[in-house]
Motif scaffolding. Structure first.
Motif, PDB file in Angstrom:
ATOM      1  N   ALA A 111     -84.107  29.397  85.311  1.00  0.00           N
ATOM      2  CA  ALA A 111     -82.856  28.804  85.203  1.00  0.00           C
ATOM      3  C   ALA A 111     -82.396  28.216  85.784  1.00  0.00           C
ATOM      4  CB  ALA A 111     -82.503  30.453  84.623  1.00  0.00           C
ATOM      5  N   LEU A 112     -82.758  28.795  87.196  1.00  0.00           N
ATOM      6  CA  LEU A 112     -81.466  28.181  88.720  1.00  0.00           C
ATOM      7  C   LEU A 112     -82.079  26.457  88.299  1.00  0.00           C
ATOM      8  CD1 LEU A 112     -82.012  31.173  91.163  1.00  0.00           C
ATOM      9  CD2 LEU A 112     -80.012  30.340  89.363  1.00  0.00           C
ATOM     10  N   VAL A 113     -83.442  26.451  88.038  1.00  0.00           N
ATOM     11  CA  VAL A 113     -83.611  24.241  88.583  1.00  0.00           C
ATOM     12  C   VAL A 113     -82.160  23.884  86.984  1.00  0.00           C
ATOM     13  CG1 VAL A 113     -85.171  23.386  88.195  1.00  0.00           C
ATOM     14  CG2 VAL A 113     -85.925  25.238  89.374  1.00  0.00           C
ATOM     15  N   ARG A 114     -83.008  24.822  86.518  1.00  0.00           N
ATOM     16  CA  ARG A 114     -82.350  24.226  85.007  1.00  0.00           C
ATOM     17  C   ARG A 114     -81.332  23.973  84.511  1.00  0.00           C
ATOM     18  NH1 ARG A 114     -84.953  20.084  83.329  1.00  0.00           N
ATOM     19  NH2 ARG A 114     -83.654  20.452  81.098  1.00  0.00           N
ATOM     20  N   GLY A 115     -80.696  25.012  85.277  1.00  0.00           N
ATOM     21  CA  GLY A 115     -78.933  25.125  85.752  1.00  0.00           C
ATOM     22  C   GLY A 115     -78.296  26.359  84.479  1.00  0.00           C
ATOM     23  N   TRP A 116     -79.390  26.935  83.875  1.00  0.00           N
ATOM     24  CA  TRP A 116     -78.608  28.190  83.261  1.00  0.00           C
ATOM     25  C   TRP A 116     -78.103  29.260  83.729  1.00  0.00           C
ATOM     26  CZ3 TRP A 116     -84.791  27.137  80.465  1.00  0.00           C
ATOM     27  CH2 TRP A 116     -84.868  26.542  79.176  1.00  0.00           C
ATOM     28  N   MET A 117     -77.292  28.348  84.236  1.00  0.00           N
ATOM     29  CA  MET A 117     -76.147  29.455  84.759  1.00  0.00           C
ATOM     30  C   MET A 117     -75.992  30.953  84.484  1.00  0.00           C
ATOM     31  SD  MET A 117     -76.911  28.931  87.680  1.00  0.00           S
ATOM     32  CE  MET A 117     -76.187  30.217  89.186  1.00  0.00           C
ATOM     33  N   ARG A 118     -75.492  30.904  83.155  1.00  0.00           N
ATOM     34  CA  ARG A 118     -75.597  32.062  82.378  1.00  0.00           C
ATOM     35  C   ARG A 118     -76.621  33.270  81.985  1.00  0.00           C
ATOM     36  NH1 ARG A 118     -71.328  28.890  78.687  1.00  0.00           N
ATOM     37  NH2 ARG A 118     -72.720  27.370  79.009  1.00  0.00           N
ATOM     38  N   VAL A 119     -77.693  32.528  82.365  1.00  0.00           N
ATOM     39  CA  VAL A 119     -78.905  33.015  82.074  1.00  0.00           C
ATOM     40  C   VAL A 119     -80.090  34.003  83.357  1.00  0.00           C
ATOM     41  CG1 VAL A 119     -81.917  33.538  81.657  1.00  0.00           C
ATOM     42  CG2 VAL A 119     -80.039  31.295  80.050  1.00  0.00           C
ATOM     43  N   ALA A 120     -79.182  33.484  84.581  1.00  0.00           N
ATOM     44  CA  ALA A 120     -79.890  33.377  86.020  1.00  0.00           C
ATOM     45  C   ALA A 120     -79.182  34.494  85.877  1.00  0.00           C
ATOM     46  CB  ALA A 120     -79.944  32.799  86.785  1.00  0.00           C
ATOM     47  N   ALA A 121     -77.797  34.437  86.321  1.00  0.00           N
ATOM     48  CA  ALA A 121     -76.971  35.633  86.814  1.00  0.00           C
ATOM     49  C   ALA A 121     -77.102  37.278  86.644  1.00  0.00           C
ATOM     50  CB  ALA A 121     -75.305  35.504  85.975  1.00  0.00           C
ATOM     51  N   PRO A 122     -77.691  37.821  84.582  1.00  0.00           N
ATOM     52  CA  PRO A 122     -77.790  39.223  84.432  1.00  0.00           C
ATOM     53  C   PRO A 122     -78.999  38.981  84.882  1.00  0.00           C
ATOM     54  CG  PRO A 122     -77.835  36.937  82.545  1.00  0.00           C
ATOM     55  CD  PRO A 122     -77.149  36.432  83.705  1.00  0.00           C
ATOM     56  N   LEU A 123     -80.250  38.040  84.807  1.00  0.00           N
ATOM     57  CA  LEU A 123     -81.335  38.692  85.752  1.00  0.00           C
ATOM     58  C   LEU A 123     -81.165  38.539  87.051  1.00  0.00           C
ATOM     59  CD1 LEU A 123     -83.701  35.573  84.192  1.00  0.00           C
ATOM     60  CD2 LEU A 123     -83.812  38.237  83.355  1.00  0.00           C
ATOM     61  N   ALA A 124     -80.600  38.291  88.141  1.00  0.00           N
ATOM     62  CA  ALA A 124     -80.283  37.977  89.644  1.00  0.00           C
ATOM     63  C   ALA A 124     -79.142  39.593  89.653  1.00  0.00           C
ATOM     64  CB  ALA A 124     -79.381  37.096  90.153  1.00  0.00           C
ATOM     65  N   ALA A 125     -78.772  39.902  88.861  1.00  0.00           N
ATOM     66  CA  ALA A 125     -78.154  40.975  88.844  1.00  0.00           C
ATOM     67  C   ALA A 125     -78.994  42.343  88.359  1.00  0.00           C
ATOM     68  CB  ALA A 125     -76.796  41.714  87.456  1.00  0.00           C
ATOM     69  N   TRP A 155     -79.062  39.920  96.363  1.00  0.00           N
ATOM     70  CA  TRP A 155     -77.505  39.831  96.025  1.00  0.00           C
ATOM     71  C   TRP A 155     -76.269  38.745  96.164  1.00  0.00           C
ATOM     72  CZ3 TRP A 155     -74.697  43.700  93.450  1.00  0.00           C
ATOM     73  CH2 TRP A 155     -75.240  44.635  93.262  1.00  0.00           C
ATOM     74  N   VAL A 156     -76.941  38.319  97.297  1.00  0.00           N
ATOM     75  CA  VAL A 156     -76.228  36.406  97.362  1.00  0.00           C
ATOM     76  C   VAL A 156     -76.740  35.969  96.107  1.00  0.00           C
ATOM     77  CG1 VAL A 156     -76.631  34.728  98.971  1.00  0.00           C
ATOM     78  CG2 VAL A 156     -76.562  36.982 100.364  1.00  0.00           C
ATOM     79  N   VAL A 157     -77.934  36.018  95.712  1.00  0.00           N
ATOM     80  CA  VAL A 157     -78.243  34.590  94.467  1.00  0.00           C
ATOM     81  C   VAL A 157     -77.206  35.606  93.554  1.00  0.00           C
ATOM     82  CG1 VAL A 157     -79.757  34.477  92.963  1.00  0.00           C
ATOM     83  CG2 VAL A 157     -80.166  34.916  95.026  1.00  0.00           C
ATOM     84  N   ALA A 158     -77.549  36.794  93.496  1.00  0.00           N
ATOM     85  CA  ALA A 158     -76.393  37.498  91.695  1.00  0.00           C
ATOM     86  C   ALA A 158     -75.030  36.901  91.774  1.00  0.00           C
ATOM     87  CB  ALA A 158     -76.968  38.912  92.150  1.00  0.00           C
ATOM     88  N   GLY A 159     -74.564  37.052  93.400  1.00  0.00           N
ATOM     89  CA  GLY A 159     -72.913  36.794  93.622  1.00  0.00           C
ATOM     90  C   GLY A 159     -73.195  35.138  93.280  1.00  0.00           C
TER      91      GLY A 159
END
Length: 292
Positions: A111-125, A155-159
């Motif tokens: 998700a991070l590599v593809r730039g899908w931040m709205r997928v990465a954000a909940p996963l990181a949280a 937490w850094v990645v989630a934020g």
């Protein structure tokens, strides 16, 4: 023979970005052909360094993500680096202890590599909340830590992911055809996925995490990377790499603060050098921004 050399040099020149080839290609070919003539003067060290610096600057500028501000690009890169390094150190092999957690890490990296931040954000949280939960997991989903330092990277990645997911302008929001999970950041090289895979493959050697060779090797890689960050910041007059380096350093400083009383001289020297390099990059970025 000269024609063959020219073709060879032009093939080598393809490693440079198109913009650099268009502006300096003929000049570089001419310099190389002149140096290749029998009895010709070899290029001086200054000329060689000038050519290398020009190629490095062009390559660095070509790697900048287009369509996003420097702070967002730097934050994205920093979150990607922290995620890659964190999951690379997760004990996965030779036995897959945390199957679901490993899968979560792979999906988060993609998700991070593809730039899908709205997928990465909940996963990181989810990763940050789970690792911070003060109980032993009964399902074996993933590791649970009792200290602050091990959960700091999550937490850094989630934020960072949340900030990038809700930013007003993004690649996915400017297109009416974009889905909710579409990219809000430009995609990065899929080679980033090799970082955790390499870390997991290294576990097959059963080398202890704190083996002197492994510790020194990692320190050398980190210092070399931060020196390149400083050089890229100065060469490209851009602070995104300095910001990414600062994001990467934050979990380390949390670890240092939590273990301050038991840190030896070598530890202080190690963290001091990393902090100095990141600080120099931030200062350079600030000065370049002021001159712009």
């Amino acid at each position: 023979m000269s024609h063959v050399l020219e073709l060879r040099y032009r093939r080598l020149l393809r490693a440079y970005p198109k913009e650099y080839r268009a502006e300096h290609g003929e000049e570089l070919i001419g310099t190389l052909m002149e140096a290749a003539r029998p009895g010709a003067r070899r290029p001086s060290l200054r000329e060689t360094l000038h050519l290398l610096a020009g190629g490095f600057t062009a390559r660095v500028r070509a790697t900048r993500a287009s369509g996003v501000p420097p702070w967002a690009d730097g934050l994205h890169l920093g979150a990607l680096v922290v995620t890659a390094v964190t999951f690379a150190q997760l004990p996965v092999l030779p036995y897959v202890t945390y199957k679901m957690w490993t899968a979560l890490g792979i999906i988060l990296m993609v998700a991070l590599v593809r730039g899908w931040m709205r997928v990465a954000a909940p996963l990181a949280a989810v990763a940050a909340l789970w690792t911070s939960w003060p109980v032993v997991p009964v399902l074996g989903l993933g590791p649970v830590y009792g200290d602050l330092a091990p959960v700091a990277p999550y937490w850094v990645v989630a934020g960072a992911s949340v900030v990038l997911a809700v930013r007003r302008r993004g690649a996915g929001r400017t297109s009416g055809k974009a889905r909710w999970w579409g990219a809000t950041m430009p995609a990065r090289s899929s080679r980033w996925l090799l970082v955790p895979l390499a870390g997991w493959a290294l576990q097959l050697t059963e080398m202890p995490m704190y083996d002197p060779v492994r510790v020194v090797s990692r320190a050398g890689v980190e210092m070399t990377a931060l020196l390149l960050v400083l050089a890229a910041t100065v060469a490209a007059r851009d602070g995104r790499w300095a910001l990414a380096a600062a994001v990467y350093l934050v979990p380390g400083l949390v670890y240092l603060a939590e273990n301050l009383l038991v840190t030896g001289v070598r530890g202080f020297l190690y963290w001091g050098v990393l902090t100095a390099l990141v600080g120099a990059s931030l200062v350079a970025a600030r000065r370049m921004h002021g001159k712009a």
